[in-house]
Design an enzyme around this catalytic site. Structure first.
Site, short mmCIF file in Angstrom:
data_model
loop_
_atom_site.label_atom_id
_atom_site.label_comp_id
_atom_site.label_asym_id
_atom_site.label_seq_id
_atom_site.Cartn_x
_atom_site.Cartn_y
_atom_site.Cartn_z
N TYR A 1 3.60 -10.58 -7.76
CA TYR A 1 3.03 -11.59 -8.55
C TYR A 1 4.31 -11.60 -10.08
CZ TYR A 1 0.80 -14.90 -11.79
OH TYR A 1 0.93 -16.37 -12.41
N SER B 1 4.20 -17.45 -16.52
CA SER B 1 3.38 -16.49 -16.55
C SER B 1 3.76 -15.53 -17.52
CB SER B 1 2.36 -15.73 -15.75
OG SER B 1 1.62 -15.04 -15.91
N1 LIG Z 1 -5.14 -19.34 -14.22
C1 LIG Z 1 -4.66 -18.62 -14.62
O1 LIG Z 1 -4.43 -17.03 -15.75
C2 LIG Z 1 -2.67 -18.34 -14.79
C3 LIG Z 1 -2.06 -17.60 -15.90
C4 LIG Z 1 -0.85 -17.54 -16.02
C5 LIG Z 1 -0.13 -18.75 -15.03
N2 LIG Z 1 -0.62 -19.00 -14.12
C6 LIG Z 1 -0.30 -20.25 -13.47
O2 LIG Z 1 -0.69 -20.99 -13.21
C7 LIG Z 1 -0.35 -21.58 -11.96
C8 LIG Z 1 -1.74 -22.50 -11.53
O3 LIG Z 1 -2.45 -21.74 -11.31
P1 LIG Z 1 -4.00 -22.02 -11.79
O4 LIG Z 1 -4.69 -20.95 -12.06
O5 LIG Z 1 -4.28 -23.08 -11.76
O6 LIG Z 1 -4.70 -21.78 -9.73
P2 LIG Z 1 -5.28 -22.25 -8.78
O7 LIG Z 1 -6.78 -23.38 -9.76
O8 LIG Z 1 -5.59 -21.53 -8.09
O9 LIG Z 1 -4.42 -24.49 -8.00
C9 LIG Z 1 -2.76 -23.69 -8.18
C10 LIG Z 1 -2.39 -24.98 -7.01
O10 LIG Z 1 -1.09 -24.49 -6.71
C11 LIG Z 1 -2.21 -25.76 -5.80
N3 LIG Z 1 -1.33 -25.08 -4.44
C12 LIG Z 1 -1.67 -23.83 -3.86
N4 LIG Z 1 -0.59 -23.50 -2.58
C13 LIG Z 1 0.36 -25.15 -3.02
C14 LIG Z 1 0.87 -24.97 -1.59
N5 LIG Z 1 1.59 -24.38 -0.49
N6 LIG Z 1 2.08 -25.83 -1.70
C15 LIG Z 1 1.59 -27.11 -2.37
N7 LIG Z 1 0.19 -27.11 -3.42
C16 LIG Z 1 -0.07 -25.18 -3.75
C17 LIG Z 1 -2.85 -25.74 -5.15
O11 LIG Z 1 -3.84 -26.13 -4.25
P3 LIG Z 1 -4.04 -26.84 -2.68
O12 LIG Z 1 -4.26 -25.20 -2.27
O13 LIG Z 1 -4.73 -27.81 -2.29
O14 LIG Z 1 -2.66 -27.01 -1.93
C18 LIG Z 1 -3.49 -25.45 -6.38
O15 LIG Z 1 -3.65 -26.86 -6.48
C19 LIG Z 1 0.08 -20.44 -11.14
O16 LIG Z 1 1.53 -21.21 -10.68
C20 LIG Z 1 0.06 -19.86 -11.18
O17 LIG Z 1 0.67 -18.31 -11.21
C21 LIG Z 1 -2.05 -18.86 -14.24
#
Ligand SMILES: NC(=O)c1ccc[n+]([C@@H]2O[C@H](COP(=O)([O-])OP(=O)(O)OC[C@H]3O[C@@H](n4cnc5c(N)ncnc54)[C@H](OP(=O)(O)O)[C@@H]3O)[C@@H](O)[C@H]2O)c1
Length: 255
Positions: free
Chosen positions: A155, A142
């Protein structure tokens, strides 16, 4: 910096964290481009719903905090496909934390998910990639890992660690013909950011984030960050002396 990918047809891609958000969008984009895609996350119902009717999709549930479940999913995928061309570790979580609300239990579970979870994935995937002497691994960190930010007391450090980790991985794996991708999104509209109570600058749709990721990988980039109008501002801020960096972050966030 990595081998270019000009054709996804038949490529074997494992997306870890594919049930919602960026990972889900990325997995579907890769399917649309012709790849075989393994969808992994904890929620089997969400994985089944999102892959229903999707060609070439494999469902491999796991919990990244449980090394054995990651191992079982990896074995299933390799048994099915015979190898893996690309692994994308997208799974992660966010919790808002500041110094005046420090919570050790919440800090430890964030580290378990965002950092130890990635190491669990590496433990399963590295032997496969090294045996093949080909393929690649992308890890979603991130922009919060570039430098300290308010509300990201735990985080931010987990994501900073992933930035460092991908650099070390690149140094070790590039000479062996294995691609490494450091992926740093800005704000993306997903369940992870749904609870944010502030205006998120340059907020993107997950489909646009997925396109940025896949395009960066196709071009062989190591550092894939988007949207540039936001991420380049933070990259510039990181180069400033601390006095100016802290002033600028206070000014922009009001925190
Ligand atoms: N959204 C943003 O603005 C943003 C910005 C920078 C970086 N990111 C990064 O991008 C990545 C994805 O984020 P997102 O925004 O797409 O969030 P999200 O929609 O909440 O997706 C998170 C994914 O990770 C899975 N997950 C969570 N805990 C898990 C576990 N213990 N084992 C296996 N899978 C797990 C969730 O599925 P389940 O709950 O079904 O397990 C889901 O598929 C993250 O690493 C986040 O830090 C996001």
């Amino acid at each position: 910096m990595n081998p270019r990918i000009s054709d996804w047809a038949g490529k074997r891609v494992w997306v870890i964290g594919a049930s919602t958000g960026i990972g889900q969008a990325c997995a579907h984009l890769l399917v649309d481009l012709g790849a075989r895609v393994a969808f992994s996350a904890r929620s089997i119902d969400k994985l089944l719903a999102t892959t229903s009717g999707t060609p070439r999709a494999l469902v491999a549930p796991l919990d990244v905090t449980d090394r054995d479940s990651v191992g079982a999913a990896g074995e299933k995928i390799v048994a099915e496909w015979g190898g893996i061309d690309l692994v994308l570790v997208v799974a992660g979580g966010y919790n808002e934390m500041r110094a005046d609300s420090f919570d050790l239990a919440a800090a430890n579970s964030m580290i378990d998910l965002n950092l130890r979870g990635v190491f669990n994935c590496l433990d399963v995937v590295l032997p496969v990639l090294l045996r093949q002497g080909a393929g690649g691994i992308g890890i979603v960190s991130s922009v919060a890992g570039y430098g300290g930010l308010p509300k990201a007391l735990v985080y931010g450090p987990t994501k900073a660690a992933l930035i460092n980790l991908t650099e070390s991985l690149y140094l070790d794996l590039h000479p062996k013909g294995i691609g490494v991708y450091q992926i740093n999104p800005g704000f993306v509209e997903t369940p992870l950011t749904a609870g944010n109570d502030f205006k998120m600058p340059a907020l993107m749709k997950p489909e646009d984030a997925a396109l940025e990721m896949v395009t960066g990988i196709e071009k062989g980039q190591f550092h894939i960050h988007f949207p540039k109008r936001f991420t380049n501002g933070l990259r510039f801020a990181r180069l400033l002396p601390y006095r100016l960096y802290f002033w600028m972050i206070h000014k922009v966030t009001g925190l």
